[in-house]
Write a protein that holds these residues in place. Sequence first.
Motif, short mmCIF file in Angstrom:
data_model
loop_
_atom_site.label_atom_id
_atom_site.label_comp_id
_atom_site.label_asym_id
_atom_site.label_seq_id
_atom_site.Cartn_x
_atom_site.Cartn_y
_atom_site.Cartn_z
N GLU A 277 0.81 -1.10 0.06
CA GLU A 277 -0.08 -0.03 0.00
C GLU A 277 0.85 1.23 -0.10
OE1 GLU A 277 -3.15 1.78 3.16
OE2 GLU A 277 -2.72 -0.35 3.02
N GLN B 250 3.21 2.17 -3.31
CA GLN B 250 2.65 1.84 -4.84
C GLN B 250 2.41 3.38 -5.54
OE1 GLN B 250 -1.59 1.06 -4.96
NE2 GLN B 250 -2.13 1.95 -2.96
N ARG B 251 2.71 4.44 -4.81
CA ARG B 251 2.48 5.72 -5.70
C ARG B 251 3.73 6.47 -5.90
NH1 ARG B 251 0.46 5.64 -0.86
NH2 ARG B 251 -1.60 5.27 -1.18
N ARG C 58 -1.63 -2.88 3.52
CA ARG C 58 -1.97 -3.88 2.65
C ARG C 58 -0.82 -4.30 1.91
NH1 ARG C 58 -7.40 -1.47 -0.05
NH2 ARG C 58 -8.69 -1.67 1.87
N TYR D 121 0.22 -6.37 -1.00
CA TYR D 121 -0.52 -6.77 -2.39
C TYR D 121 0.15 -7.76 -2.86
CZ TYR D 121 -3.24 -2.38 -2.29
OH TYR D 121 -4.07 -1.41 -2.05
N LYS E 162 -10.00 3.13 3.11
CA LYS E 162 -8.63 2.85 1.98
C LYS E 162 -9.15 2.58 0.58
CE LYS E 162 -5.71 -0.02 4.77
NZ LYS E 162 -4.89 -0.52 5.22
N GLU F 114 -8.09 5.14 -2.30
CA GLU F 114 -7.36 4.72 -3.41
C GLU F 114 -8.09 4.88 -4.56
OE1 GLU F 114 -4.25 3.75 -2.92
OE2 GLU F 114 -4.06 3.05 -0.85
N GLU G 168 -1.36 5.85 9.52
CA GLU G 168 -1.44 4.89 8.31
C GLU G 168 -2.05 5.83 7.00
OE1 GLU G 168 -2.89 1.07 9.34
OE2 GLU G 168 -3.84 0.90 7.25
N ALA H 194 -0.25 7.52 3.75
CA ALA H 194 -0.66 7.13 2.35
C ALA H 194 -1.31 8.66 1.83
CB ALA H 194 -1.89 6.28 2.49
N LEU I 217 -0.20 -3.33 12.14
CA LEU I 217 0.39 -4.41 12.08
C LEU I 217 0.89 -5.26 13.04
CD1 LEU I 217 2.16 -4.08 8.74
CD2 LEU I 217 0.13 -5.76 9.04
#
Lengths: 335, 429
Positions: A63, A66-67, A301, A303, B89, B93, B111, B115, B388
């Motif tokens: 996650e 990815q960007r 995540r 992947y 999420k 995304e 988290e 992102a 996690l």
Amino acid sequence: MSRSSAAGSGVTPGPARRGRLRRTLDKHWYAWAMVAPTIFVLGALVLYPLVRGVLQSFTNLTETNQRAEVCSKTLGGAESCTPNPDRWHWVGFDNYTDLLTGERGHFWLLFGNTIVWTLACVLLHYLIGLGLAVLLNRNFRGRSLYRVLLIVPWAVPAFVSAFAWKFLFNPKFGLINSLLMNLGLDPVEWFNHRWTAMFAAVVTNVWLGVPFMMVAILGGLQSIPSELYEAAEMDGTSPWQRFRHVTLPGLRPVSSTVILLGTIWTFNMFPIIYFVTGGQPAGETEILVTGSYRAAFEGLRNYSLAATYGVLILALLVVYAAAYRRALKSKGEVW
Amino acid sequence: MRRTLPGLTGLAAVALVLSACGGGGSTDAAGDKADHDALKATLTWWDTSDPTNEGPAFKELIKRFNAEYPNVKINYQSVPFGEAQNKFKTAAEAGEGAPDILRAEVAWVPEFAAAGHLYALDGTDVLEKNDFLETALSSDVYEGKTYGVPQVTDTLGLMYNKKLFKQAGITEAPTTWDEVKADAKLLKEKAHVDGIYLNSGGYFLLPFMYGEGGDLVDTEAKTIEVASKENKAGIAVAQDLVKSGAAPKPDANDSYGTMMTLFKEGKVAMVINGPWEVANVSKDPKFGGFENLGIAPVPAGSKGAGAPVGGHNYVVYSGMDEKKADAATAFLEFMTSPESEAYIADELGLLPTNEAAYDLVKENERVTAWKSALDVATARPWIPEGGLFFGPLDEMATKVLVQGADVSKTLDQTAAKYKADVVPEYDLP
């Protein structure tokens, strides 16, 4: 129409292949038009994700990486973006070696669990389903009522029965342990040991899966001509002999299909393990699909790791299906 | 009646404040009013609170917000807590379907922020004009910026059954694990119940680690500390409680549910749990109401008491149209104002995050009972990988408490798992 096109291709000295393609297109255009939507949908829903999944399993995609750039926006203020310092990259077979050597996760534990789980479930599904089907395949009063009642578990959503069984197996408040205690036995801490927890999950899944097997086998039983039984009876066979030499061979086409289907479904049966045992105790009853789910959806995540699990599951099932088909073929089955 | 009374006090408080505003100067108020009316927007809010017990109180706050800002429409959507993190999420995304405002659990914020899913709130009124509790606000800070404001805070404390304590002749709540053990013996002999139920979830073992001065990771030095000798000592104390019989052996599956059922039925005298269960416990007819519930800080280890801080924050989705920024800040300001938080505390017994709100809830026993527990609340390592931590920790807890595994070896395995799956760039000491 086909005549004119055939004549046309005969006159033009074009490449034979192209002519043939044209001819089939001309002749069967409607057939192609009919399958086109299916091909398109299967391509979009199955093929594309499959290829993506396989490709992802060779990367370290998660996650966070990815960007291309990491952006930070302030409410009512400016936005600043910086290139992502650690973007995903190809890692070759690293994911596979990590998983298979146990560097990450517990692949072999999950694999063993999956095999035990699938074997136990399919065997019990088939045997109990066969037994019930044979019982229901005779005339008695209330037959249709029994049939409906036996199909009920199938109609209940899987997670609902999973929760119900989880509660029945609850070590402190569950019905099963209080029954055991009433019988003067010791209660069992169902979810505190690997095999008792697995047992609870298998029982749940058997309860859920038997109706399908029963219905399928019942259909197979009804397609066996009654003359065969009559002839066998004339020859003075015992009921067991009739079952062994008439019923079972007659059921083979149905059995081989439902066993294959049942294996694939059970292998990937996510909700029962997830909701009944939750992988407890300490991840010892996790199977491959639930492992894949945890990699994909718990916390950040991952992947690529989830995709690796997916590819391994697919590979196992493909090998199984191929071997199974071969075994059937050698027995003269048309399949 | 018991539920409506605090509501009325809350209303009265709001009315007081409103009238106070009015008294400040009529021109100001009129100007404010015009400003408020000029604000036009529709904001979608995903609330993850319990829809039957907690939802109505938040909906009531929205109604009050709309009395002040009639043209800001709040599209309230209740999203189950267990699904919200993944749902948000996925939507963020995809750039489609995410709400403008989300009620995010404390561990989700770093988290999401990492992102790029959240707006930083630095410089906005909601952050600058309010005085939030430091530990509660710490979960919103990621790499120097603040990505949310705390809605409610919580921590773990020792909840006990006063009636059972009385039967066993115990006058004071235990303050150390040794006292817990001694009290458990008394409870078993005199009240014929189990002393304490230890939930086999990793989160609930953190007080044992904090009590010895341990932690999961060191985010400054980037090292994995979960297998430190402090943690080993702390977990050994927990295991000893089970092995010695002071605590019954927990179940591996759904031990939280079992714990709460036994506690509510008066079959176990003590549990480690948080404010979110207070309403639930006091409502249960078998328990004997809030009067029977004792709340104390978690028992201390050799280095003092410490419990993890939890709670929920309001965060703003970075895909929200900038034009709605003013409406969003106005909404967050209203929801985290001392009056609103005091209303929630009165209605639901949840702990406010706004320092000023505590002055308004001095009379509320359900809140003040937690004050001492809150004093020992410890911030967790707020890093994106925080979510996690608990998978491996839960496994450790089950192995140690349920299966009686060796503490030192099990924690070493947990540390190895942290290195492999959670924070690979951190060093094992």
